[in-house]
Design a protein around this motif. Sequence first.
Motif, PDB file in Angstrom:
ATOM      1  N   GLU A   1     -51.906  29.232  67.553  1.00 53.86           N
ATOM      2  CA  GLU A   1     -51.636  28.445  66.358  1.00 53.86           C
ATOM      3  C   GLU A   1     -50.387  27.572  66.529  1.00 53.86           C
ATOM      4  N   ASN A   2     -49.350  28.140  67.170  1.00 51.31           N
ATOM      5  CA  ASN A   2     -48.107  27.397  67.405  1.00 51.31           C
ATOM      6  C   ASN A   2     -47.748  27.485  68.891  1.00 51.31           C
ATOM      7  N   PRO A   3     -48.301  26.594  69.718  1.00 53.92           N
ATOM      8  CA  PRO A   3     -48.043  26.672  71.170  1.00 53.92           C
ATOM      9  C   PRO A   3     -46.575  26.560  71.530  1.00 53.92           C
ATOM     10  N   ALA A   4     -45.756  25.970  70.679  1.00 51.53           N
ATOM     11  CA  ALA A   4     -44.331  25.808  71.003  1.00 51.53           C
ATOM     12  C   ALA A   4     -43.581  27.134  70.971  1.00 51.53           C
ATOM     13  N   LEU A   5     -44.152  28.166  70.308  1.00 50.05           N
ATOM     14  CA  LEU A   5     -43.460  29.439  70.182  1.00 50.05           C
ATOM     15  C   LEU A   5     -43.620  30.337  71.407  1.00 50.05           C
ATOM     16  N   SER A   6     -44.532  29.999  72.318  1.00 49.55           N
ATOM     17  CA  SER A   6     -44.780  30.847  73.482  1.00 49.55           C
ATOM     18  C   SER A   6     -44.733  30.011  74.749  1.00 49.55           C
ATOM     19  N   ASP A   7     -44.389  30.658  75.842  1.00 49.48           N
ATOM     20  CA  ASP A   7     -44.365  29.990  77.132  1.00 49.48           C
ATOM     21  C   ASP A   7     -45.275  30.735  78.100  1.00 49.48           C
ATOM     22  N   PHE A   8     -45.296  30.275  79.353  1.00 55.43           N
ATOM     23  CA  PHE A   8     -46.206  30.844  80.349  1.00 55.43           C
ATOM     24  C   PHE A   8     -45.883  32.302  80.645  1.00 55.43           C
ATOM     25  N   ALA A   9     -44.592  32.664  80.655  1.00 56.49           N
ATOM     26  CA  ALA A   9     -44.197  34.053  80.920  1.00 56.49           C
ATOM     27  C   ALA A   9     -44.706  34.999  79.842  1.00 56.49           C
ATOM     28  N   ASN A  10     -44.641  34.568  78.598  1.00 56.43           N
ATOM     29  CA  ASN A  10     -45.145  35.406  77.501  1.00 56.43           C
ATOM     30  C   ASN A  10     -46.651  35.606  77.592  1.00 56.43           C
ATOM     31  N   TRP A  11     -47.364  34.559  77.987  1.00 55.15           N
ATOM     32  CA  TRP A  11     -48.810  34.681  78.143  1.00 55.15           C
ATOM     33  C   TRP A  11     -49.157  35.689  79.241  1.00 55.15           C
ATOM     34  N   LEU A  12     -48.466  35.604  80.375  1.00 53.55           N
ATOM     35  CA  LEU A  12     -48.703  36.560  81.457  1.00 53.55           C
ATOM     36  C   LEU A  12     -48.377  37.984  81.010  1.00 53.55           C
ATOM     37  N   TYR A  13     -47.288  38.136  80.276  1.00 52.02           N
ATOM     38  CA  TYR A  13     -46.877  39.454  79.797  1.00 52.02           C
ATOM     39  C   TYR A  13     -47.929  40.046  78.865  1.00 52.02           C
ATOM     40  N   MET A  14     -48.465  39.245  77.976  1.00 53.03           N
ATOM     41  CA  MET A  14     -49.465  39.733  77.030  1.00 53.03           C
ATOM     42  C   MET A  14     -50.757  40.102  77.738  1.00 53.03           C
ATOM     43  N   ILE A  15     -51.178  39.294  78.720  1.00 57.88           N
ATOM     44  CA  ILE A  15     -52.396  39.602  79.471  1.00 57.88           C
ATOM     45  C   ILE A  15     -52.230  40.912  80.245  1.00 57.88           C
ATOM     46  N   LEU A  16     -51.054  41.103  80.857  1.00 53.33           N
ATOM     47  CA  LEU A  16     -50.804  42.323  81.620  1.00 53.33           C
ATOM     48  C   LEU A  16     -50.848  43.557  80.725  1.00 53.33           C
ATOM     49  N   TRP A  17     -50.241  43.474  79.538  1.00 58.74           N
ATOM     50  CA  TRP A  17     -50.236  44.630  78.651  1.00 58.74           C
ATOM     51  C   TRP A  17     -51.609  44.912  78.063  1.00 58.74           C
ATOM     52  N   LEU A  18     -52.366  43.858  77.793  1.00 62.60           N
ATOM     53  CA  LEU A  18     -53.742  44.076  77.341  1.00 62.60           C
ATOM     54  C   LEU A  18     -54.550  44.807  78.399  1.00 62.60           C
ATOM     55  N   ALA A  19     -54.436  44.378  79.660  1.00 66.76           N
ATOM     56  CA  ALA A  19     -55.179  45.013  80.747  1.00 66.76           C
ATOM     57  C   ALA A  19     -54.742  46.462  80.943  1.00 66.76           C
ATOM     58  N   MET A  20     -53.433  46.715  80.850  1.00 68.11           N
ATOM     59  CA  MET A  20     -52.920  48.059  81.062  1.00 68.11           C
ATOM     60  C   MET A  20     -53.403  49.027  79.985  1.00 68.11           C
TER      61      MET A  20
END
Length: 407
Positions: free
Chosen positions: A286-305
Amino acid sequence: MWRTKQQPIKRPKLGTWLRERSSYHQPYVERLKQIYKTLYWLLLISVLANTAPITILPGPPNRFYRLLHLCWMALWYGCFALASYWEFVLITLQKVSLDRYLNAIESGIYVIHIFVIMLLTIQSRNWFPKIIMDIVRSDVEMCYAVDCKRTKRFIRLQMFLVWVFTCSAISIDVWSHKCVIYRSILSINSFIMPNIISSLSFMQYYLLLQGIAWRQRKVTENLERELFHSANPRKAKIQRFRLHHADLTSFTKLVNRTFQYSIVLLFVGCFLNFNLVLFLVYQGIENPALSDFANWLYMILWLAMHLGKVCSILYFNQKIQNEQSKCLTVLSGLSCTGNDLQEIVKHYILQMKTSVRQHVVGGVIVLDLKYLTALLVASADFFIFLLQYDVTYEALSKSVQGNITKN
């Protein structure tokens, strides 16, 4: 009162007694050494990580090492709890309302979960080694040839997954905190370290359940060979398979009951974190300015874990239930047997159909793959609640800000 005359006991010669004793104990000792050699690195890492008692290591127990391990556990947990508190004060309280609440609850669950794991470690210092010896004794009596290479591959795979998660999570965490050392250390201690500890603890759980499923498959194969490929099925042999199957069922119930509080806390923590990550993904879209590439990687990793942990627990329990279904199918397919054999087969079928709730934890959670459906439904409801809360919070914030501007 009359007493029966005791017959003189014929004692074997010393050489014969020693040969019989050595022939009886030799397979047991060799199998025990083989098991310890296969599991040595897992046991050593588990002891250092406080997920297994030091008495599980081979060798005579020593009070000094027990006391040293208890001191290490107390010191480690004290540092972990203190660092989690400072993370809550310095980092979590600085976040926006919804993230602050969910992160605080998640961190609190991790503190409780690690305490439960260490409490289980202390309680199991006497009976954990006995369980290994009972497993070895049962395998020797049933003439099972354990595939140690396959077990080592399974342990290496689990260790590799934990290592990949550790390296990836620490790297992304340092990156996302802009290399601010104290924030990275506190975050790693409060969120990454508990997941590493719980992963090492559940590695033992997975290994036990996989071993139970493997032994049940052996029982089914031997039973099928005896019933359908033998000219004269032996009643004593089938009775032996039935009793061994009952022991495996009781052992499954014991394993799930031992890990039940840890499983419940893991499910609750994964549920909260899974929905938090989904909510952060929604905010990032919804607000792409609030997140960066590192946050996206972090969220994907925690979802997978988190998905990997939940699915692994359900998968290995489902594997045992599938083996039980195969055994019941073999027994149900038998026909045209004698009265004695038919009676024991009926008892075997009744035993298989009797529910002893060996896959139930916490009194309500049934550990099979069908439970994923219930989790997804609950997750959808909770995610809708988070969206409604976020919209309401935004509306109230704008209303308060408008009132302040007018004044």
